[in-house]
Design a protein around this motif. Structure first.
Motif, short mmCIF file in Angstrom:
data_model
loop_
_atom_site.label_atom_id
_atom_site.label_comp_id
_atom_site.label_asym_id
_atom_site.label_seq_id
_atom_site.Cartn_x
_atom_site.Cartn_y
_atom_site.Cartn_z
N LEU A 1 0.60 -1.36 -0.31
CA LEU A 1 0.40 -0.06 0.16
C LEU A 1 0.58 1.05 -0.03
O LEU A 1 0.61 2.34 -1.21
CB LEU A 1 -0.72 -0.12 0.86
CG LEU A 1 -1.54 1.21 0.93
CD1 LEU A 1 -2.78 1.74 -0.35
CD2 LEU A 1 -2.66 1.07 2.55
N GLU A 2 1.96 1.13 1.00
CA GLU A 2 2.61 2.52 0.97
C GLU A 2 3.21 2.64 -0.72
O GLU A 2 3.24 3.75 -1.04
CB GLU A 2 4.07 2.42 1.80
CG GLU A 2 3.31 2.16 3.00
CD GLU A 2 2.94 3.68 3.61
OE1 GLU A 2 3.41 4.65 3.24
OE2 GLU A 2 1.25 3.58 4.38
N ARG A 3 4.13 1.37 -1.31
CA ARG A 3 4.11 1.41 -2.72
C ARG A 3 3.81 2.26 -3.62
O ARG A 3 3.75 3.17 -4.46
CB ARG A 3 4.95 0.41 -3.56
CG ARG A 3 5.94 0.65 -4.43
CD ARG A 3 6.28 -1.07 -4.42
NE ARG A 3 5.07 -2.11 -5.37
CZ ARG A 3 5.06 -2.04 -6.54
NH1 ARG A 3 5.38 -0.96 -7.34
NH2 ARG A 3 3.97 -3.13 -6.46
N GLN A 4 2.17 1.22 -3.28
CA GLN A 4 1.65 1.86 -4.45
C GLN A 4 0.95 3.87 -4.37
O GLN A 4 0.22 4.59 -5.02
CB GLN A 4 0.22 1.34 -4.08
CG GLN A 4 0.08 0.05 -4.05
CD GLN A 4 0.27 -0.45 -6.23
OE1 GLN A 4 -0.53 0.38 -7.20
NE2 GLN A 4 0.44 -1.32 -6.37
N ARG A 5 1.48 4.48 -2.80
CA ARG A 5 0.77 5.40 -2.84
C ARG A 5 1.99 6.39 -3.25
O ARG A 5 1.48 7.46 -3.26
CB ARG A 5 0.68 5.29 -1.44
CG ARG A 5 -0.42 4.92 -0.93
CD ARG A 5 -0.88 5.22 0.54
NE ARG A 5 -2.40 4.61 1.37
CZ ARG A 5 -2.71 4.43 2.94
NH1 ARG A 5 -1.76 4.71 3.64
NH2 ARG A 5 -3.41 4.44 3.23
N LYS A 6 3.33 5.78 -3.02
CA LYS A 6 4.21 6.77 -3.80
C LYS A 6 4.25 6.61 -4.86
O LYS A 6 4.91 7.52 -5.72
CB LYS A 6 5.50 5.96 -3.19
CG LYS A 6 5.64 6.29 -1.09
CD LYS A 6 6.52 5.93 -1.86
CE LYS A 6 7.70 5.49 0.48
NZ LYS A 6 8.40 5.10 0.86
N LYS B 1 -7.56 -0.88 -4.30
CA LYS B 1 -7.35 -2.33 -4.19
C LYS B 1 -6.41 -2.77 -3.21
O LYS B 1 -6.24 -3.38 -2.42
CB LYS B 1 -6.11 -2.94 -5.59
CG LYS B 1 -7.90 -3.00 -6.70
CD LYS B 1 -7.19 -3.47 -8.26
CE LYS B 1 -8.50 -3.89 -8.91
NZ LYS B 1 -8.14 -4.38 -10.64
N ALA B 2 -4.52 -1.86 -3.11
CA ALA B 2 -4.56 -1.82 -2.57
C ALA B 2 -4.16 -1.78 -1.18
O ALA B 2 -4.12 -2.60 -0.08
CB ALA B 2 -2.44 -1.51 -2.68
N GLU B 3 -5.83 -1.05 -1.07
CA GLU B 3 -5.74 -0.60 1.03
C GLU B 3 -7.05 -1.14 1.38
O GLU B 3 -6.82 -2.19 2.76
CB GLU B 3 -6.94 1.11 0.52
CG GLU B 3 -5.84 2.47 0.56
CD GLU B 3 -5.96 3.12 0.19
OE1 GLU B 3 -7.63 3.12 0.19
OE2 GLU B 3 -5.38 4.34 0.34
N VAL B 4 -7.92 -1.75 0.31
CA VAL B 4 -8.74 -3.14 0.21
C VAL B 4 -8.03 -3.83 0.79
O VAL B 4 -8.59 -4.80 1.76
CB VAL B 4 -9.90 -2.94 -1.02
CG1 VAL B 4 -10.59 -4.40 -0.04
CG2 VAL B 4 -10.64 -1.93 -1.04
N ASN B 5 -7.10 -4.84 0.54
CA ASN B 5 -6.14 -5.72 0.74
C ASN B 5 -5.56 -5.77 2.47
O ASN B 5 -5.86 -6.54 2.52
CB ASN B 5 -5.49 -5.88 -1.04
CG ASN B 5 -4.79 -7.43 -0.08
OD1 ASN B 5 -5.57 -8.63 0.52
ND2 ASN B 5 -3.23 -7.43 -0.14
N PHE B 6 -5.23 -4.57 2.34
CA PHE B 6 -4.31 -3.99 3.52
C PHE B 6 -6.25 -4.57 4.43
O PHE B 6 -5.36 -5.00 5.84
CB PHE B 6 -4.11 -2.64 3.29
CG PHE B 6 -3.00 -2.27 4.81
CD1 PHE B 6 -2.11 -3.42 5.07
CD2 PHE B 6 -4.38 -1.72 5.54
CE1 PHE B 6 -1.89 -3.01 6.67
CE2 PHE B 6 -3.81 -1.51 6.78
CZ PHE B 6 -2.18 -1.79 7.20
#
Length: 327
Positions: free
Chosen positions: A150-155, A169-174
């Motif tokens: 999620l951090e990588r996607q946000r960056k 999607k990364a936030e939902v998965n987290f």
């Protein structure tokens, strides 16, 4: 010839004769019991019949002894009944103890089964705890990976390297992994509590099983032998018989018979027809069953004998069955 007539004819002619002595047997009267004389109804030289009273010893203490033994006999008979009841009760105690042993054996089997169930529950709880522990560990790894992703996607989003949908999607998965981790950690706490409870139940069931086993050993090793020993003693005491009567009853009856005999012997009676030759006994005197002194001389009329003294040279003319004349 003259010498023959003087010396020999008197020795051959005429019936033999001599002095006569009347012999009568004298019985020295000694009582069979000791006591104070209360009555002397006889008179010297007065003819007596068999069984007539010569003198009377005070019967009161002897009657008291008879009464005492009568009461003791009644009490002993009741005691025998109590002995029988005690023997029955002791036998019932043995039966009851054996029944308790059977019950405890069944309880041991039941307790052993409960211990097995409790051990199974502990094994299941340990297995479940291992699974939940592993699941929590796996989810922690996945949550850490989801967080990094999620951090990588946000960056990368400001650089337009990823789309907003990829970030979503990364936030939902987290979020999903975090929820699963929280649930797994809750399950872990429950699994730990379940294992603790299962182990406590196992300890309790094992303690109950040990308690029942101790109770069984107490019954088998102590209570039952003691109950059987008491039952044997009670049975022997209740069945101690001589013929058809209990030994304790027989003993008292023997004492009572002896006391009744002594009571009867307080009346001293003439042993046969006869008379008292001399009489010095008076009421108030104490007599004793001692052969050192005679208290009265009784002449027996049934055993009188007449003794004739015949000169030796005339004995050849005396034969059994010949008639004799006493003057």
């Amino acid at each position: 010839l003259l010498l023959f007539l003087i010396l020999f004819l008197p020795m051959q002619w005429g019936a033999p004769g001599g002095s006569v002595t009347v012999i009568q047997y004298v019985v020295e009267v000694i009582p069979n019991v000791s006591g104070e004389v209360v009555e002397v109804p006889v008179e010297p030289l007065k003819p007596l019949e068999t069984g007539d009273t010569l003198f009377q010893i005070d019967p009161i203490p002897f009657q008291a002894k008879v009464d005492q033994l009568d009461a003791q006999l009644a009490a002993t008979i009741q005691d025998v009944e109590r002995l029988k009841a005690s023997a029955d009760a002791a036998a019932a105690t043995v039966t009851r103890t054996e029944e308790e042993i059977d019950v405890k054996k069944a309880e041991i089997e039941s307790a052993a089964a409960k211990v097995i169930v409790a051990k199974t529950s502990v094994v299941q709880a340990e297995t479940n705890l291992d699974k939940v522990t592993q699941l929590v560990a796996d989810l922690k790894v996945q949550v850490a990976a989801g967080s990094r992703e999620l951090e990588r996607q946000r960056k990368l989003l400001p650089q337009n390297a990823v789309s907003e949908s990829d970030v979503d999607k990364a936030e939902v998965n987290f979020s999903v992994l975090s929820s699963q981790l929280n649930a797994a950690e809750s399950d872990l706490v429950l699994a730990q509590q379940s294992l603790t409870s299962s182990r406590s139940s196992l300890d309790a069931e094992q303690a109950d099983a040990r308690g029942v086993d101790i109770q069984l050993k107490q019954l088998v090793d102590a209570e039952l032998p003691r109950a059987k020993a008491l039952a044997r003693e009670a049975k022997l005491a209740a069945e101690s018989m001589i013929g058809d009567q209990h030994t304790s009853v027989a003993e008292v009856r023997a004492l009572l018979a002896a006391a009744e005999y002594d009571l009867d012997q307080t009346t001293v009676r003439a042993p046969s027809e006869g008379h008292v030759a001399y009489l010095t006994l008076r009421p108030g005197q104490r007599v004793a069953n001692l052969p050192l002194r005679s208290w009265m001389a009784f002449v027996d009329h049934e055993k009188s004998e007449i003794v004739v003294t015949v000169k030796q040279y005339a004995l050849r003319h005396v034969q059994p069955g010949q008639a004799a004349e006493v003057t």
